[in-house]
Motif scaffolding. Sequence first.
Motif, mmCIF file in Angstrom:
data_model
loop_
_atom_site.group_PDB
_atom_site.id
_atom_site.type_symbol
_atom_site.label_atom_id
_atom_site.label_comp_id
_atom_site.label_asym_id
_atom_site.label_seq_id
_atom_site.Cartn_x
_atom_site.Cartn_y
_atom_site.Cartn_z
ATOM 1 N N ALA A 69 0.941 -0.689 0.101
ATOM 2 C CA ALA A 69 -0.028 0.199 -0.164
ATOM 3 C C ALA A 69 0.640 1.384 0.437
ATOM 4 C CB ALA A 69 -0.678 0.412 1.406
ATOM 5 N N LEU A 70 1.895 1.267 0.715
ATOM 6 C CA LEU A 70 2.572 2.001 1.019
ATOM 7 C C LEU A 70 3.568 3.102 -0.900
ATOM 8 C CD1 LEU A 70 4.435 2.381 4.499
ATOM 9 C CD2 LEU A 70 2.864 3.601 3.313
ATOM 10 N N TYR A 71 4.143 1.637 -0.985
ATOM 11 C CA TYR A 71 4.559 0.991 -2.652
ATOM 12 C C TYR A 71 3.414 2.307 -3.328
ATOM 13 C CZ TYR A 71 6.468 -0.162 -7.114
ATOM 14 O OH TYR A 71 6.636 -0.354 -8.338
ATOM 15 N N VAL A 72 2.052 1.961 -3.221
ATOM 16 C CA VAL A 72 1.632 2.007 -4.487
ATOM 17 C C VAL A 72 0.933 4.168 -4.145
ATOM 18 C CG1 VAL A 72 -1.208 1.988 -5.227
ATOM 19 C CG2 VAL A 72 0.032 0.208 -4.873
ATOM 20 N N PHE A 73 1.061 3.730 -3.079
ATOM 21 C CA PHE A 73 0.973 5.825 -2.429
ATOM 22 C C PHE A 73 1.877 6.239 -2.826
ATOM 23 C CE2 PHE A 73 1.241 9.227 0.540
ATOM 24 C CZ PHE A 73 0.100 9.553 0.420
ATOM 25 N N TYR A 74 3.123 5.810 -2.585
ATOM 26 C CA TYR A 74 4.372 7.085 -2.963
ATOM 27 C C TYR A 74 3.990 6.695 -4.643
ATOM 28 C CZ TYR A 74 8.561 7.721 -4.221
ATOM 29 O OH TYR A 74 10.264 8.347 -4.568
ATOM 30 N N ASN A 75 4.274 5.890 -5.602
ATOM 31 C CA ASN A 75 3.981 6.183 -6.726
ATOM 32 C C ASN A 75 2.714 6.669 -7.593
ATOM 33 O OD1 ASN A 75 6.271 4.408 -7.538
ATOM 34 N ND2 ASN A 75 4.608 2.252 -7.471
ATOM 35 N N ILE A 76 1.839 6.566 -6.540
ATOM 36 C CA ILE A 76 0.589 7.830 -7.420
ATOM 37 C C ILE A 76 1.294 8.510 -6.710
ATOM 38 C CG2 ILE A 76 -1.320 8.627 -7.048
ATOM 39 C CD1 ILE A 76 -1.887 5.217 -6.751
ATOM 40 N N SER A 77 2.168 9.756 -5.449
ATOM 41 C CA SER A 77 2.267 10.805 -5.089
ATOM 42 C C SER A 77 3.320 11.329 -5.872
ATOM 43 C CB SER A 77 2.254 10.041 -3.470
ATOM 44 O OG SER A 77 3.572 10.165 -3.494
ATOM 45 N N LEU A 78 4.084 10.412 -6.656
ATOM 46 C CA LEU A 78 4.505 10.840 -7.394
ATOM 47 C C LEU A 78 4.117 11.724 -8.991
ATOM 48 C CD1 LEU A 78 7.521 8.304 -7.459
ATOM 49 C CD2 LEU A 78 7.601 10.910 -6.629
ATOM 50 N N SER A 79 3.245 10.936 -9.441
ATOM 51 C CA SER A 79 2.625 10.686 -10.329
ATOM 52 C C SER A 79 2.179 12.732 -9.970
ATOM 53 C CB SER A 79 1.476 10.044 -11.097
ATOM 54 O OG SER A 79 2.114 8.946 -11.274
ATOM 55 N N PHE A 80 0.497 12.847 -9.160
ATOM 56 C CA PHE A 80 0.540 13.800 -8.782
ATOM 57 C C PHE A 80 1.346 15.124 -8.254
ATOM 58 C CE2 PHE A 80 -2.850 11.839 -7.456
ATOM 59 C CZ PHE A 80 -4.236 11.895 -8.328
ATOM 60 N N GLN A 81 2.826 15.030 -8.066
ATOM 61 C CA GLN A 81 3.546 15.932 -7.761
ATOM 62 C C GLN A 81 3.807 16.548 -9.327
ATOM 63 O OE1 GLN A 81 6.985 14.121 -5.599
ATOM 64 N NE2 GLN A 81 5.618 14.096 -3.498
ATOM 65 N N MET A 82 4.378 15.883 -10.311
ATOM 66 C CA MET A 82 3.976 16.442 -11.357
ATOM 67 C C MET A 82 3.234 16.957 -12.122
ATOM 68 S SD MET A 82 6.082 12.691 -13.995
ATOM 69 C CE MET A 82 6.378 11.604 -12.458
ATOM 70 N N ASP A 83 2.809 17.840 -13.351
ATOM 71 C CA ASP A 83 1.484 18.629 -14.115
ATOM 72 C C ASP A 83 0.993 17.811 -14.171
ATOM 73 O OD1 ASP A 83 2.269 17.022 -15.852
ATOM 74 O OD2 ASP A 83 3.284 18.049 -17.247
ATOM 75 N N CYS A 84 0.266 16.584 -13.168
ATOM 76 C CA CYS A 84 -0.977 15.956 -13.639
ATOM 77 C C CYS A 84 -1.714 15.729 -14.575
ATOM 78 C CB CYS A 84 -1.710 16.722 -12.932
ATOM 79 S SG CYS A 84 -2.303 16.849 -11.051
ATOM 80 N N ASP A 85 -0.146 14.953 -15.337
ATOM 81 C CA ASP A 85 -0.693 14.213 -16.436
ATOM 82 C C ASP A 85 -1.344 13.011 -16.461
ATOM 83 O OD1 ASP A 85 -0.594 13.613 -19.662
ATOM 84 O OD2 ASP A 85 1.604 12.360 -19.491
ATOM 85 N N TRP A 86 -2.866 12.998 -17.192
ATOM 86 C CA TRP A 86 -3.943 12.510 -17.092
ATOM 87 C C TRP A 86 -3.739 10.876 -17.695
ATOM 88 C CZ3 TRP A 86 -6.136 13.082 -13.042
ATOM 89 C CH2 TRP A 86 -6.236 14.019 -12.273
ATOM 90 N N GLU A 87 -2.838 11.019 -18.514
ATOM 91 C CA GLU A 87 -2.672 9.439 -19.711
ATOM 92 C C GLU A 87 -1.817 8.923 -19.019
ATOM 93 O OE1 GLU A 87 -3.641 8.374 -22.224
ATOM 94 O OE2 GLU A 87 -5.352 10.029 -22.174
ATOM 95 N N ALA A 88 0.049 9.710 -18.693
ATOM 96 C CA ALA A 88 0.792 8.752 -17.325
ATOM 97 C C ALA A 88 -0.065 8.569 -16.581
ATOM 98 C CB ALA A 88 1.632 10.405 -17.068
ATOM 99 N N LEU A 89 -1.011 8.908 -15.682
ATOM 100 C CA LEU A 89 -1.222 8.162 -14.199
ATOM 101 C C LEU A 89 -2.348 7.416 -14.885
ATOM 102 C CD1 LEU A 89 -2.007 8.719 -11.137
ATOM 103 C CD2 LEU A 89 -3.934 10.458 -11.906
ATOM 104 N N SER A 90 -3.005 7.243 -15.815
ATOM 105 C CA SER A 90 -3.637 6.244 -15.609
ATOM 106 C C SER A 90 -2.898 5.309 -16.350
ATOM 107 C CB SER A 90 -4.712 5.947 -17.561
ATOM 108 O OG SER A 90 -5.006 5.079 -17.551
#
Length: 147
Positions: free
Chosen positions: A12-33
């Motif tokens: 769960a921490l691994y998933v949270f860390y990887n998702i939080s890295l995506s939000f720190q960027m410019d919120c590229d939704w394709e990259a997040l998906s």
Amino acid sequence: MLFFHVLNVNFALYVFYNISLSFQMDCDWEALSSRLQSVQDELQHTEKPLQDAFKRIAEHPDADPDDRMNARQEYYKTLSVYEQQYQTLNQEYKDIIKDLSEPYLKMSEFYVGPELPRIHYLSTPKDVSELYLLFLLAGIASVFGIK
């Protein structure tokens, strides 16, 4: 069971860390998906070995009874409802016959083998005859124009 709880927390921490890295960027939704898809794929790959580990612990005769019971419950959570019901009944059946001798079991009426057979619709001759009756009724109905 502490090991499995630690494993779940770490994942769960691994998933949270990887998702939080995506939000720190410019919120590229394709990259997040795509990142979420890759995390989901990793989860599916790690789920099967965990399910196998629960099954091995649940079936191991030298394991602590409490650990076996907990592992069995965790293993059942990964199965479909039908498979959960079948595995529960099969385990109860195995617990009943485990202390009985083979000759006694072979002469008893309830013994159907080392495991319960899986029940399906055409498992008895009565079920087959009912199916033929349905085909006959559908054939007669089609002759008289009933759809």
